[in-house]
Enzyme design. Structure first.
Site, PDB file in Angstrom:
ATOM      1  CB  THR A 103      46.292  44.831  32.397  1.00 48.20           C
ATOM      2  OG1 THR A 103      45.954  44.747  33.640  1.00 48.20           O
ATOM      3  CG2 THR A 103      46.360  43.095  31.298  1.00 48.20           C
ATOM      4  N   GLY A 148      25.893  13.818  38.691  1.00 50.17           N
ATOM      5  CA  GLY A 148      25.353  14.951  37.610  1.00 50.17           C
ATOM      6  C   GLY A 148      24.318  15.860  37.933  1.00 50.17           C
ATOM      7  CD  GLU A 153      45.926  41.968  41.920  1.00 45.85           C
ATOM      8  OE1 GLU A 153      44.462  42.436  41.627  1.00 45.85           O
ATOM      9  OE2 GLU A 153      47.087  42.342  41.872  1.00 45.85           O
ATOM     10  CG  ASP A 172      50.414  32.943  34.864  1.00 46.75           C
ATOM     11  OD1 ASP A 172      48.802  32.151  34.335  1.00 46.75           O
ATOM     12  OD2 ASP A 172      51.347  32.480  35.248  1.00 46.75           O
TER      13      ASP A 172
END
Ligand SMILES: CCCCC/C=C\C/C=C\C/C=C\CCC(=O)SCCNC(=O)CCNC(=O)[C@H](O)C(C)(C)COP(=O)(O)OP(=O)(O)OC[C@H]1O[C@@H](n2cnc3c(N)ncnc32)[C@H](O)[C@@H]1OP(=O)(O)O
Ligand code: FAD
Length: 627
Positions: A138, A401, A424, A426
């Site tokens: 990338t 909560g 790996e 989108d």
């Protein structure tokens, strides 16, 4: 009180052999033994403590991760752990680190795309961790579009080298895990240029740092890309930025199983599909599906145990309030996730088989199942990671909560897990690949044979696309519908493989019956969720839809007495779960109260800053223009 099992009454309700289910979940008696042994080894070693992560600064956190990675490696070497045991140890250490990419991508890339000679040279160094690798594909400007990568690898026949270069800012490698501060080598993906001609993206082994003093080599600019989502979480990983300034590497450091460049400067494409360059991504996508079942089962274990501990409303004549797990709304949110955890476990087993089968075929140059393997790994990675990320968040909400406390284990689990929907591949981009595969499948059915069953709608789409304005534009126009079709196709695979699992011999009292209940919950929950599609296409009638909803309610009642035992079957230690809400003995409140006082903010009764900021406020010593 410590030592008392506050969930014993729940465990006594179980209608099946939990130990037998533990074997089913682990995959085999051997796998269970390895998992059980290694998880307890990690849980009992203070060197692997992880309860302090949220209080550390980024630098302290990262240094602690390096310490743990080195400690894990020492443990592996000292105890002579096998590759399987070592992988399990890294799994139970439960901390994203450079080792994930070294073992999970750098080594598989060399095994999948390197020649025998290259494997013999580089794998021994990598297995002994004498080099540490990352997977640098990338870039700042491109991730999904691999063919758009800009880094260049230009062959220099004078010196028999490749010149690796980052020609633009957007060609900077960006995101690779382990790259920022640790990796000594990268598999860098670059556009191959030979004799002025481009030959697509290929992988190159490039040394980044000195093995003597770890300084970046000449022409290499490298660093970390900065803090990521959530405190702690994935910030234990040094995702990096990398630029090349005309870095020279020997010709034999281009991974040459798919394509070759000779010393004379001749480019040769093997008779294997160009897409094998993407083989490492296919491998990791199938591991990510198995990882999804692990992450989702962790969250479901926490939410199920806490739902049995938590009581709210419903007290009759001063008696105990109602366990929230007994509310139908809680069951309708929780039990489909429990069923999904088991469904993803079994689809992960099948996908591992599919990947091994396609790998074996590739060795015999049989590429017939490669398109199916690509579509299945892409689609199931997308489906399971989306469902798991959403499921972890739902489990947080199921805990009210207290689910929002770090000590519940859920916020960090969510923060570490959610990038799986992106890395790996989108998830939408991957579903488009599945859609492309489906459309190609349909168009190949031939004009005489119309598709039937769950892909009947594909005929209409096929007709529309052909009559409109060419397949390409039809595809783009209908991509939203096609992505939904891709999801449906993958869900069909998940349900089918769950059903196939139930055809197998499954030992243990009541085990198969429980899995049948979970399989039916998974399928009927999908039917309920998408009943609009099923009704509008005439696949079911409104009566069928009503029957399915009734059956779903009945199935929730059937799974209710077994819920705690079904999550006990995951066999997670309290250390690995890292959750007070999900602790095995259900002794939640004393542990929550004790943990609160350990927060650094409670080291002093009066907080830092009181005298400087609060006291003047309280004493009206601060004059403002308005007063
Ligand atoms: C200890 C063990 C730990 C295990 C886990 C370890 C680590 C993992 C953990 C976490 C992961 C951490 C980090 C993640 C690392 C990364 O993110 S690495 C980078 C990931 N990047 C991507 O996934 C990029 C996604 N993009 C692509 O894959 C491709 O660009 C594309 C979208 C597939 C498009 O490719 P392109 O070349 O343009 O092909 P096109 O769409 O034109 O299709 C052409 C034909 O090729 C077929 N095809 C495409 N891909 C594949 C493939 N992988 N295999 C086989 N075939 C493929 C496609 O179907 C087309 O076929 P036709 O018949 O022509 O239709
Ligand atoms: C935690 C983390 C770790 C990572 N580790 C690594 C690593 O080790 N090595 C490595 O090489 N990479 C790594 N990556 C990068 C990762 O692989 C990419 O981010 C991923 O492939 C997505 O690509 P992208 O960022 O270009 O997304 P983009 O493609 O820019 O996505 C942006 C949006 O555009 C949409 N989109 C894109 N193309 C299309 C299309 N054709 N049609 C419709 N919609 C489209 C997407 O669906 C998305 O909604 C990592 C990322 C993360 C978050």
């Amino acid at each position: 009180m410590e030592g008392v099992d506050h969930l014993a009454h729940e465990r006594n309700k179980s209608e099946f052999d939990v130990d037998a289910m533990k074997i089913v979940w682990a995959g085999s008696p051997h796998a269970f033994d390895v998992s059980d042994r290694i998880s307890k080894l990690v849980a009992s070693d203070p060197g692997f403590r992880k309860d302090n992560r949220s209080t550390l600064s980024r630098k302290e956190l990262f240094k602690n991760t390096l310490r743990k990675a080195a400690y894990a490696w020492k443990t592996i070497v000292d105890l002579r752990l096998s590759e399987e045991e070592a992988a399990k140890l890294r799994f139970y250490v439960d901390e994203p680190a450079f080792t994930d990419l070294h073992w999970g991508m750098f080594i598989p890339a060399i095994k999948g795309q390197g020649t025998e000679e290259q494997q013999q040279k580089w794998l021994p160094l990598a297995y002994k961790m004498q080099i540490i690798g990352c997977y640098a594909q990338t870039e700042l400007g491109h991730g999904s579009n691999v063919q758009g990568l800009e880094t260049t690898a230009t062959f220099d026949p004078q010196t028999d080298e490749f010149i690796i270069h980052s020609p633009t800012l957007t060609s900077s490698k960006w995101w690779p895990g382990g790259l920022g501060k640790v990796a000594t080598h990268a598999i860098a993906y670059a556009r191959l240029i030979v004799g002025g001609r481009e030959h697509g993206v290929n992988g190159f082994i490039v040394q980044l740092r000195s093995l003597e003093d770890h300084s970046p080599l000449l022409g290499i600019t490298v660093g970390d890309i900065g803090m990521k989502f959530g405190n702690g979480a994935y910030n234990t990983m040094d995702n990096g930025v990398l630029r090349f300034d005309h870095v020279r590497i020997p010709r034999n450091q281009m991974l040459m199983r798919v394509s070759q460049v000779t010393c004379e400067g001749k480019y040769k494409q093997s008779d294997v599909p160009r897409q094998l360059v993407y083989g490492t991504m296919v491998y990791v996508r199938q591991t990510i599906v198995a990882d999804a079942s692990c992450a989702l089962s962790r969250a479901v274990c926490i939410a199920t145990r806490y739902s049995a501990v938590r009581r709210q409303f419903g007290s009759q004549n001063g008696g105990p309030e109602t366990q929230v797990i007994d509310y139908k709304t809680q069951q309708s949110r929780l039990f489909p996730l429990l069923a999904s955890a088991y469904a993803f476990r079994f689809i992960g087993e099948w996908l591992k088989w599919l990947y091994a089968d396609v790998t074996q075929r590739l060795q015999a140059n049989d590429f017939s199942t490669l398109p199916e393997a690509h579509a299945c790994t892409a689609g199931l990675k997308s489906l399971t990671t989306t469902a798991t990320a959403d499921g972890i968040e739902e489990c947080r909400k199921l805990c009210g909560g207290h689910g929002y406390l770090c000590s519940s284990g859920l916020p960090e689990l969510f923060a570490v897990y959610v990038p799986a929907c992106t890395y790996e591949g989108d998830n939408t981009v991957l579903l488009l690949q599945v859609a492309r595969f489906l459309m190609k499948t349909v168009s190949q059915l031939g004009s005489s044979k119309k598709p039937v069953g769950t892909i009947a709608y594909m005929t209409r789409v096929e007709h529309l696309m052909q009559c409109r304005c060419g397949v390409q534009r039809g595809f783009a126009e209908l991509s939203v519908d096609l992505v939904e079709a891709a999801v449906a196709h993958c869900q069909l695979i998940v349900v089918s493989k769950f059903i196939e699992k139930l055809q197998q011999e499954i030992p243990g009292k009541g085990v198969k019956q429980q899995l049948e209940v979970l399989c039916n919950i998974y399928a009927l929950f999908l039917l309920h969720k998408h009943q609009g599609d099923f009704l509008s296409t005439g696949c079911i009638t409104p009566k069928h839809a009503a029957l399915a909803n009734d059956e779903l309610r009945s199935l929730y009642s059937q799974v209710r007495p077994n819920a705690i035992a079904l999550v006990d079957a995951f066999n997670y230690t309290d250390h690995y779960l890292g959750s007070i809400l999900g602790c095995y003995d259900g002794n939640v409140y004393p542990k929550l109260y004790e943990a609160a006082w350990k927060d650094p903010l409670n080291e002093s009764v009066v907080p830092d800053g009181y005298h400087q900021y609060i006291r003047p406020l309280l004493k009206q010593e601060i004059r403002t223009a308005r007063l």
